[in-house]
Scaffold this active site. Structure first.
Site, PDB file in Angstrom:
ATOM      1  N   HIS A  30      37.474  51.700  42.288  1.00  0.00           N
ATOM      2  CA  HIS A  30      37.103  51.717  40.884  1.00  0.00           C
ATOM      3  C   HIS A  30      36.766  53.133  40.449  1.00  0.00           C
ATOM      4  O   HIS A  30      35.673  53.634  40.677  1.00  0.00           O
ATOM      5  CB  HIS A  30      35.952  50.744  40.640  1.00  0.00           C
ATOM      6  CG  HIS A  30      36.342  49.333  40.964  1.00  0.00           C
ATOM      7  ND1 HIS A  30      36.067  48.755  42.176  1.00  0.00           N
ATOM      8  CD2 HIS A  30      37.011  48.404  40.252  1.00  0.00           C
ATOM      9  CE1 HIS A  30      36.535  47.522  42.185  1.00  0.00           C
ATOM     10  NE2 HIS A  30      37.118  47.280  41.030  1.00  0.00           N
ATOM     11  N   HIS A  37      44.753  45.367  41.388  1.00  0.00           N
ATOM     12  CA  HIS A  37      44.289  44.635  42.558  1.00  0.00           C
ATOM     13  C   HIS A  37      43.890  43.211  42.174  1.00  0.00           C
ATOM     14  O   HIS A  37      43.797  42.869  41.001  1.00  0.00           O
ATOM     15  CB  HIS A  37      43.133  45.376  43.256  1.00  0.00           C
ATOM     16  CG  HIS A  37      41.942  45.600  42.385  1.00  0.00           C
ATOM     17  ND1 HIS A  37      41.868  46.600  41.437  1.00  0.00           N
ATOM     18  CD2 HIS A  37      40.759  44.955  42.330  1.00  0.00           C
ATOM     19  CE1 HIS A  37      40.691  46.559  40.836  1.00  0.00           C
ATOM     20  NE2 HIS A  37      40.005  45.560  41.352  1.00  0.00           N
ATOM     21  N   CYS A  72      31.852  37.319  39.513  1.00  0.00           N
ATOM     22  CA  CYS A  72      33.213  37.786  39.770  1.00  0.00           C
ATOM     23  C   CYS A  72      33.273  38.308  41.200  1.00  0.00           C
ATOM     24  O   CYS A  72      32.238  38.492  41.834  1.00  0.00           O
ATOM     25  CB  CYS A  72      33.591  38.942  38.846  1.00  0.00           C
ATOM     26  SG  CYS A  72      33.566  38.543  37.109  1.00  0.00           S
ATOM     27  N   HIS A  74      36.203  39.902  44.558  1.00  0.00           N
ATOM     28  CA  HIS A  74      37.511  40.224  45.110  1.00  0.00           C
ATOM     29  C   HIS A  74      37.675  39.455  46.420  1.00  0.00           C
ATOM     30  O   HIS A  74      36.787  39.514  47.272  1.00  0.00           O
ATOM     31  CB  HIS A  74      37.614  41.716  45.419  1.00  0.00           C
ATOM     32  CG  HIS A  74      37.352  42.595  44.241  1.00  0.00           C
ATOM     33  ND1 HIS A  74      36.098  43.084  43.948  1.00  0.00           N
ATOM     34  CD2 HIS A  74      38.176  43.072  43.295  1.00  0.00           C
ATOM     35  CE1 HIS A  74      36.173  43.830  42.859  1.00  0.00           C
ATOM     36  NE2 HIS A  74      37.424  43.846  42.440  1.00  0.00           N
ATOM     37  N   GLU A  92      25.919  36.392  45.658  1.00  0.00           N
ATOM     38  CA  GLU A  92      25.389  36.889  44.393  1.00  0.00           C
ATOM     39  C   GLU A  92      24.309  35.996  43.808  1.00  0.00           C
ATOM     40  O   GLU A  92      23.343  36.483  43.224  1.00  0.00           O
ATOM     41  CB  GLU A  92      26.507  37.030  43.346  1.00  0.00           C
ATOM     42  CG  GLU A  92      27.444  38.162  43.608  1.00  0.00           C
ATOM     43  CD  GLU A  92      28.356  38.453  42.424  1.00  0.00           C
ATOM     44  OE1 GLU A  92      27.938  38.222  41.258  1.00  0.00           O
ATOM     45  OE2 GLU A  92      29.471  38.926  42.664  1.00  0.00           O
ATOM     46  N   TYR A 109      43.747  41.718  33.160  1.00  0.00           N
ATOM     47  CA  TYR A 109      43.197  42.635  32.172  1.00  0.00           C
ATOM     48  C   TYR A 109      43.062  44.038  32.761  1.00  0.00           C
ATOM     49  O   TYR A 109      43.052  44.239  33.962  1.00  0.00           O
ATOM     50  CB  TYR A 109      41.841  42.150  31.657  1.00  0.00           C
ATOM     51  CG  TYR A 109      40.710  42.373  32.627  1.00  0.00           C
ATOM     52  CD1 TYR A 109      39.846  43.448  32.463  1.00  0.00           C
ATOM     53  CD2 TYR A 109      40.527  41.546  33.718  1.00  0.00           C
ATOM     54  CE1 TYR A 109      38.814  43.676  33.371  1.00  0.00           C
ATOM     55  CE2 TYR A 109      39.508  41.765  34.619  1.00  0.00           C
ATOM     56  CZ  TYR A 109      38.655  42.839  34.437  1.00  0.00           C
ATOM     57  OH  TYR A 109      37.651  43.069  35.329  1.00  0.00           O
ATOM     58  N   GLU A 119      38.800  49.111  35.245  1.00  0.00           N
ATOM     59  CA  GLU A 119      39.080  47.868  35.960  1.00  0.00           C
ATOM     60  C   GLU A 119      40.521  47.524  35.649  1.00  0.00           C
ATOM     61  O   GLU A 119      40.964  47.630  34.498  1.00  0.00           O
ATOM     62  CB  GLU A 119      38.170  46.733  35.494  1.00  0.00           C
ATOM     63  CG  GLU A 119      36.851  46.650  36.211  1.00  0.00           C
ATOM     64  CD  GLU A 119      36.955  46.202  37.654  1.00  0.00           C
ATOM     65  OE1 GLU A 119      38.063  46.119  38.225  1.00  0.00           O
ATOM     66  OE2 GLU A 119      35.902  45.934  38.225  1.00  0.00           O
ATOM     67  N   GLU A 121      42.908  44.444  36.945  1.00  0.00           N
ATOM     68  CA  GLU A 121      42.909  43.302  37.852  1.00  0.00           C
ATOM     69  C   GLU A 121      43.824  42.170  37.405  1.00  0.00           C
ATOM     70  O   GLU A 121      43.903  41.864  36.209  1.00  0.00           O
ATOM     71  CB  GLU A 121      41.492  42.726  37.966  1.00  0.00           C
ATOM     72  CG  GLU A 121      40.495  43.688  38.540  1.00  0.00           C
ATOM     73  CD  GLU A 121      39.091  43.134  38.641  1.00  0.00           C
ATOM     74  OE1 GLU A 121      38.339  43.645  39.490  1.00  0.00           O
ATOM     75  OE2 GLU A 121      38.734  42.200  37.880  1.00  0.00           O
ATOM     76  N   TRP A 166      35.975  41.546  30.196  1.00  0.00           N
ATOM     77  CA  TRP A 166      36.735  40.404  30.704  1.00  0.00           C
ATOM     78  C   TRP A 166      36.206  39.098  30.150  1.00  0.00           C
ATOM     79  O   TRP A 166      36.978  38.190  29.873  1.00  0.00           O
ATOM     80  CB  TRP A 166      36.812  40.396  32.236  1.00  0.00           C
ATOM     81  CG  TRP A 166      35.499  40.415  32.956  1.00  0.00           C
ATOM     82  CD1 TRP A 166      34.765  39.344  33.355  1.00  0.00           C
ATOM     83  CD2 TRP A 166      34.768  41.570  33.368  1.00  0.00           C
ATOM     84  NE1 TRP A 166      33.612  39.747  33.994  1.00  0.00           N
ATOM     85  CE2 TRP A 166      33.595  41.126  34.019  1.00  0.00           C
ATOM     86  CE3 TRP A 166      34.998  42.943  33.257  1.00  0.00           C
ATOM     87  CZ2 TRP A 166      32.647  41.995  34.542  1.00  0.00           C
ATOM     88  CZ3 TRP A 166      34.046  43.807  33.795  1.00  0.00           C
ATOM     89  CH2 TRP A 166      32.889  43.329  34.422  1.00  0.00           C
TER      90      TRP A 166
END
Length: 179
Positions: A30, A37, A72, A74, A92, A109, A119, A121, A166
């Site tokens: 980032h 990604h 969110c 990955h 989280e 986005y 970002e 993604e 997002w």
């Protein structure tokens, strides 16, 4: 365990069609020229249909302190997105999820943070259910609220600067949370 820790710091790079083309250390990803990604977004609903929104920790590299969807993340290389959702929900928010369902499978986005960080993604959007309040990891979430989905939509559309980009883009595409 060392290999798992190493993988935890990598993201899956994808081509324009979403096919994996490699991996990269998350810490290098980032910046002002973020490569495309794989990621995911998830909305958590309680038994009454309220949606969990979270305010990003002030120590987050991108969009610190803004309100966003529940969480969110990955997926790790070789990890399915449902498994990544389960892992990130526990990390989280301290939540175990039920009924994880994709609601925007083709969401993608690109957004630029005020610091210039990008970002970029392919980010399918999911909805899940959970019982009980989260126990947020303070490095990830500074506060949370359970809100009516219609109220969230109005707030995001009326005050877009207070929310992650997002979330704003997803609200324009979501007609309901379908859980």
């Amino acid at each position: 365990m060392a290999q798992i820790e190493l993988l935890a710091e990598h993201v899956v790079l994808v081509d324009e069609s979403g096919s994996p083309i490699g991996t990269a250390p998350k810490i290098t990803m980032h910046d002002a020229d973020t490569r495309l990604h794989l990621a995911f977004s998830c909305y958590v609903l309680d038994p009454l249909g309220q949606v969990l929104i979270t305010r990003r920790s002030l120590v987050k590299k991108t969009w610190p302190g803004v309100w966003t969807n529940s969480f969110c993340g990955h997926p790790l290389p070789g990890e399915s997105i449902p498994d990544a959702i389960d892992r990130r929900a526990r990390f989280e928010l301290g939540l175990a999820l039920d009924c994880v369902t994709v609601i925007l499978p083709d969401f993608r986005y690109r957004a630029v943070d005020s610091s210039g960080i990008v970002e970029n993604e392919i980010c399918p959007v999911y909805v899940a259910t959970a019982s009980g309040d989260p126990v947020p990891n303070p490095d990830e979430v500074v506060e949370f609220a359970w809100v009516d989905p219609a109220t969230l939509r109005r707030s995001v559309l009326d005050l877009p600067w207070a929310f992650s980009p997002w979330l704003g883009l997803q609200m324009k595409e979501l007609t309901d949370f379908g859980a």
